[in-house]
Design an enzyme around this catalytic site. Sequence first.
Site, PDB file in Angstrom:
ATOM      1  N   THR A 151       0.860  -1.185   0.000  1.00  0.00           N
ATOM      2  CA  THR A 151       0.000   0.000   0.000  1.00  0.00           C
ATOM      3  C   THR A 151       0.895   1.232   0.000  1.00  0.00           C
ATOM      4  OG1 THR A 151      -1.792  -1.109   1.169  1.00  0.00           O
ATOM      5  CG2 THR A 151      -1.779   1.290   1.231  1.00  0.00           C
TER       6      THR A 151
ATOM      7  N   LYS B 129      -7.115   1.892  -2.922  1.00  0.00           N
ATOM      8  CA  LYS B 129      -6.765   1.312  -1.624  1.00  0.00           C
ATOM      9  C   LYS B 129      -6.786   2.375  -0.532  1.00  0.00           C
ATOM     10  CE  LYS B 129      -5.465  -1.366   1.624  1.00  0.00           C
ATOM     11  NZ  LYS B 129      -4.188  -2.041   1.796  1.00  0.00           N
TER      12      LYS B 129
ATOM     13  N   LYS C  92      -0.464   5.499   8.629  1.00  0.00           N
ATOM     14  CA  LYS C  92       0.242   5.844   7.384  1.00  0.00           C
ATOM     15  C   LYS C  92      -0.738   5.992   6.232  1.00  0.00           C
ATOM     16  CE  LYS C  92       1.616   2.551   4.998  1.00  0.00           C
ATOM     17  NZ  LYS C  92       1.123   1.706   3.893  1.00  0.00           N
TER      18      LYS C  92
END
Length: 291
Positions: free
Chosen positions: A95, A170, A238
């Site tokens: 990701t 995502k 994050k």
Amino acid sequence: MEVGFLGLGIMGKAMSINLLRHGFKVTVWNRTLSKCDELVEHGASIGETPAAVVKKCKYTIAMLSDPSAAQSVVFDKDGVLEQISSGKGYIDMSTVDAETASKISEAIKAKGGDFLEAPVSGSKKPAEDGQLVILAAGDKALYDEILPAFDVLGKKSFYLGEVGNGAKMKLVVNMIMGSMMNAFSEGLTLAERSGLNPGTLLDVLDLGAISNGMFKLKGPTMLKNSYSPAFPLKHQQKDMRLALALGDENAVSMPVAAAANEAFKKARSLGLGDLDFSAVHETLKALDHST
């Protein structure tokens, strides 16, 4: 089919084992090489460096922790770029943000290789069960070639077009998930402080229109203050940060996501970063103790 696999964290380990169980020949690499030992017991070979894995395998999959790690494996000494060439494909399932995906794609293509980004929706259990949702973008021919592996790793694969779209999808999904987790935590805490049974709240939620798998899976463990990491909180934070940056780029106001990000940052400051992202629930207890 033979594939290379770079990164044996919570997700990468489960995904590699799944490929081995389904008859794939897998060559693995991890920055801490001792993590490869368990995979060898399942039949994997070890590559000493990312470059060595790419040299051996036509297709190499990477599942790394963040944009920095994803770039390091490609651009550093003994990295992917040293051996990628025409006829070889690189599939990055980490990701990352769209800019990182595009930078890696351009470097791979400049060497003659094919590139696909393919981040996943799902954490430890779906990875173990082969029930991930794969969000792929990039080289369509490579997507078609690697589908047999995707069919083992996931329950559904989406091809989203040009590189960057997988990363964006995502981040949107994880931004929604992180925001929901904070609202869920507040609800559990509010129920308990109001004299209600939070377990009964879980039953009520499960029977209504907002019933969902995350509440069903995480609720009981949160009530037990159990946060074994299926998806580490530091990675959720994050992703919130990267999603907010995407919002800035597109002039989208995201006050709910911004507030959720602050809660995850608070949790990290309390030393909860390596626990499951549901441990953000603990920040509400910390606020209570401080008043």
